[in-house]
Design an enzyme around this catalytic site. Structure first.
Site, mmCIF file in Angstrom:
data_model
loop_
_atom_site.group_PDB
_atom_site.id
_atom_site.type_symbol
_atom_site.label_atom_id
_atom_site.label_comp_id
_atom_site.label_asym_id
_atom_site.label_seq_id
_atom_site.Cartn_x
_atom_site.Cartn_y
_atom_site.Cartn_z
ATOM 1 N N HIS A 149 0.689 -1.256 -0.108
ATOM 2 C CA HIS A 149 0.106 -0.002 0.079
ATOM 3 C C HIS A 149 0.799 1.196 -0.128
ATOM 4 C CE1 HIS A 149 -3.644 -2.608 0.285
ATOM 5 N NE2 HIS A 149 -3.074 -3.024 1.220
ATOM 6 N N ARG A 186 -0.716 18.870 2.188
ATOM 7 C CA ARG A 186 0.830 18.878 2.261
ATOM 8 C C ARG A 186 1.196 18.743 0.780
ATOM 9 N NH1 ARG A 186 2.294 13.862 1.447
ATOM 10 N NH2 ARG A 186 1.011 12.304 2.890
HETATM 11 P P1 ADP Z 1 -3.206 5.413 3.787
HETATM 12 O O1 ADP Z 1 -3.809 6.880 4.041
HETATM 13 O O2 ADP Z 1 -2.957 4.641 4.860
HETATM 14 O O3 ADP Z 1 -2.230 5.646 2.720
HETATM 15 P P2 ADP Z 1 -5.391 5.048 1.633
HETATM 16 O O4 ADP Z 1 -6.849 5.501 2.094
HETATM 17 O O5 ADP Z 1 -4.645 6.470 1.040
HETATM 18 O O6 ADP Z 1 -4.428 4.892 2.911
HETATM 19 O O7 ADP Z 1 -5.240 3.731 0.902
HETATM 20 C C1 ADP Z 1 -3.887 3.651 0.440
HETATM 21 C C2 ADP Z 1 -3.994 2.173 -0.822
HETATM 22 O O8 ADP Z 1 -4.950 1.401 -0.342
HETATM 23 C C3 ADP Z 1 -4.648 2.986 -2.094
HETATM 24 O O9 ADP Z 1 -3.570 3.626 -2.773
HETATM 25 C C4 ADP Z 1 -5.190 1.892 -2.568
HETATM 26 O O10 ADP Z 1 -3.987 1.076 -3.232
HETATM 27 C C5 ADP Z 1 -5.602 1.050 -1.441
HETATM 28 N N1 ADP Z 1 -7.084 1.267 -1.107
HETATM 29 C C6 ADP Z 1 -7.729 2.086 -0.288
HETATM 30 N N2 ADP Z 1 -8.885 2.016 -0.456
HETATM 31 C C7 ADP Z 1 -9.383 0.949 -1.220
HETATM 32 C C8 ADP Z 1 -10.725 0.482 -1.533
HETATM 33 N N3 ADP Z 1 -11.647 0.749 -1.166
HETATM 34 N N4 ADP Z 1 -10.458 -0.695 -2.447
HETATM 35 C C9 ADP Z 1 -9.247 -1.395 -2.922
HETATM 36 N N5 ADP Z 1 -8.089 -0.693 -2.428
HETATM 37 C C10 ADP Z 1 -8.065 0.467 -1.761
#
Ligand code: ADP
Length: 639
Positions: free
Chosen positions: A234, A290
């Protein structure tokens, strides 16, 4: 604004100071005791120590930072990314100290810092969100009922989340209770906030994010999108702009949704609205209030300096352009070079960069140079390398070529992984999803050791300058026309090579056409493939670098197991290289036979077995398990 304090370290602190200097500002660095001589400190006009190495006592130490603002006379603070960049209390403390905060209002930071609050807010502006649950009722029964309504697979996310922490994919109803407990636990530990939200889990999505820029006069533009779907655990490793699968119509819809989301919190400055996209639909995930790590790809296609605009906006200037003035120019791709071992689940690697040489025909944002240490205290990113081209293919080609010219050694890194990822068919098509890294893992971590062994053999056969006392000069003939035997090891694997025009490696013959070779480089053709290798020696270790990759090869010399110095007064067996004693197999008084294992030393993440050179009795031990030994230090005295 005349004196900018950068409340960060590493490449982003350096990158911010570069622009600050171009604008004629004085720069103030802050640092931890571990970073006293770091590049960002070397770049600044003044520098203040915040405290000991751990981030909580230095880069996250708000009182120390406020003191540094006072002592330095800084009148503006740029937080970079990570650390305190999304901490509303810090923004307030900076302003209370009389300095300008280079970022959005504390209120916008607070709302967007909670994934629950953020989604509720942007929905009011018409921005689509992933179907799911973002309610205040956090009871087990409500969350379970909502999970059943949403269906599986689903994703549990920490409301305060970041960096993938507190996130759990749940495959079925049976697994929900355990996953919920795990996500809450992780969220509580990481963010001191165990609220969670539920989202439908998209199985083959893209991560598409939109860069926005807003001034204090109500103008907001978007600077197009980035595709950041190449992620491991991720976390992003390759980012590009524009997104290869987004057409003009979708770009306009994404941009409008991002601007609306930003407007819903009266956003000011540079920010990123992150979406998850599947089947032509996209949904808001979160907004990062940011500068992002991957901002350079947007700079490349817009020609704008985002840090310059952050500073101009913070000083109250108007954006000097409107949405219609902006057109994406060409294509840009960024890779993140990390100190890590992709083959071992991307385990971070630490050590001193014995060599850090980057290509000079692309943009390289880094905060380290040869001789610097990468420690466990901070993020293991070594550099970002960014290429721009007229087309996507041109940008990718340039980036791959640049990576192949990168030379890093002293720790493990992911450059080879990145080169293979950029060359993978799924990546080339542009249709890759967030599952790319997992689906291609095996192919991305394989490494052909042969060119490294061949290069090492060249260098060893040429190298008369070996200073190692246990490898006495033993008549190697530095000329490939003659027969030369070389013994090498990679980890526990040993190789016997015989050079005689061609190279015979463990009985297999390889056609080699040598163009040039000396004690630190080798340039040759191996089966039609040109190999230009650079070798950094560290005792018996050869850090062989070619094509962007590094392999540590041990020169076993002639007498491969017998690291013995004879006739010395301190006597006995000495350490062939600096390292840590992992195991001690003998104690004083033990009788040993020639070839028995005496101890094992770990150096450069590899184990080195030290054996008895002859029959005898252990008279003295000069080292202990866990202890560090320097090269040449006495280890064991045998009688
Ligand atoms: P964080 O803030 O911990 O980085 P995010 O919400 O930005 O978490 O999500 C990180 C990553 O997780 C995304 O870039 C994507 O790859 C995956 N992801 C997030 N939400 C979903 C979802 N609903 N379905 C599938 N993958 C997801």
């Amino acid at each position: 604004m005349y004196n900018l304090l950068v409340a960060n370290r590493g490449e982003i602190a350096c990158r911010i100071m570069r622009t600050a200097r171009l604008l004629g500002l004085r720069t103030t660095a802050v640092y931890s005791e571990a970073d006293q001589n770091a590049m960002h400190v070397r770049m600044a006009d003044q520098a203040f120590c915040l405290g000991p190495a751990p981030a909580l006592q230095s880069y996250l130490n708000v009182p120390a930072l406020i003191q540094a603002i006072r002592d330095s006379g800084a009148d503006a603070v740029h937080p970079g990314y990570g650390f305190l960049s999304e901490n509303a209390e810090f923004a307030e403390a900076v302003m209370a100290a009389g300095a300008t905060w280079v970022g959005p209002s504390p209120e916008a930071i607070r709302i967007m810092g909670s994934k629950i609050e953020a989604k509720r807010r942007v929905v009011t502006a018409g921005t689509p969100i992933v179907p799911g649950y973002v309610g205040d009722d956090q009871s087990d029964s409500t969350l379970t009922a909502e999970a059943l309504r949403i269906g599986f697979p689903l994703l549990i996310k920490a409301s305060a989340g970041g960096g993938g922490k507190g996130m759990r994919v749940v495959a079925s109803a049976e697994a929900f209770a355990d996953a919920l407990a795990g996500a809450r636990r992780e969220a509580r530990n990481a963010f001191n906030d165990d609220r969670v939200l539920l989202e439908k889990y998209l199985t083959a999505p893209k991560h598409i994010e939109v860069q926005i820029l807003a001034d204090t006069h109500g103008n907001i533009v978007h600077l197009f999108e980035r595709d950041c779907s190449v992620q491991r655990r991720h976390q992003k490793v390759i980012e590009e702009a524009p997104a290869p699968t987004v057409d003009t119509a979708l770009r306009a819809r994404l941009g409008a949704a991002a601007v609306a989301a930003a407007r819903s919190v009266d956003y000011v400055g540079a920010g990123t609205v992150e979406f998850i996209a599947e089947d032509g639909e996209f949904y808001f995930m979160e907004m990062n209030t940011r500068l992002q790590v991957e901002h350079p790809v947007t700079e490349a296609i817009t020609g704008l300096d985002l840090v310059e605009w952050q500073l101009r906006v913070a000083a109250g200037e108007r954006l000097g352009f409107s949405q219609d003035d902006l057109k994406p120019q060409g294509h840009a791709v960024e890779v993140r070079v990390y100190a890590e071992n992709p083959a071992r689940r991307f385990l971070p690697s630490t050590g001193t960069l014995l060599r850090a040489e980057f290509p000079d025909n692309v943009r390289v944002d880094t905060g380290v140079a040869t001789g610097d240490r990468v420690t466990t205290h901070y993020d293991p990113m070594i550099a970002k390398i960014i290429a721009h081209g007229r087309s996507r293919q041109e940008a990718v080609g340039r980036l791959r070529a640049a990576l192949m010219q990168t030379r890093l050694c002293g720790l493990q890194h992911n450059v080879g992984y990145l080169i293979r990822a950029l060359g993978a068919p799924d990546f080339a098509s542009g249709h890759y999803t967030t599952g790319f890294a997992d689906a291609n893992h095996e192919a991305l971590v394989v490494m052909d050791e042969l060119p490294f062994l061949m290069a090492a053999a060249h260098v060893v056969s040429k190298g008369n300058e070996r200073e190692d006392p246990w490898c006495s000069s033993d008549g190697f003939i530095p000329n490939l026309e003659d027969t030369v035997d070389v013994h090498l090891a990679v980890g526990e694997k040993r190789y016997a090579l015989r050079l005689r025009g061609e190279i015979d490696c463990d009985g297999v013959r390889h056609a080699v056409n040598t163009l040039a070779a000396d004690a630190s480089t080798a340039d040759f053709y191996l089966g039609g493939k040109r190999i230009l290798a650079h070798v950094q020696r560290e005792g018996v270790l050869l850090h062989v670098m070619t094509g962007g990759e590094t392999l540590v090869v041990r020169d076993l010399g002639r007498d491969i197991d017998r690291f013995v110095v004879t006739g010395g007064g301190t006597g006995g067996i000495k350490a062939p290289l600096p390292g840590q004693v992992l195991e001690l197999r003998v104690k004083v008084g033990d009788k040993v036979h020639a070839g028995d294992v005496l101890l094992i030393i770990e150096a450069m993440k590899m184990e080195h077995t030290i054996r008895a050179p002859a029959d005898g009795q252990v008279q003295e031990l000069h080292c202990a398990v866990g202890g560090r030994v320097e090269e040449g230090a006495a280890l064991v005295t045998l009688a």
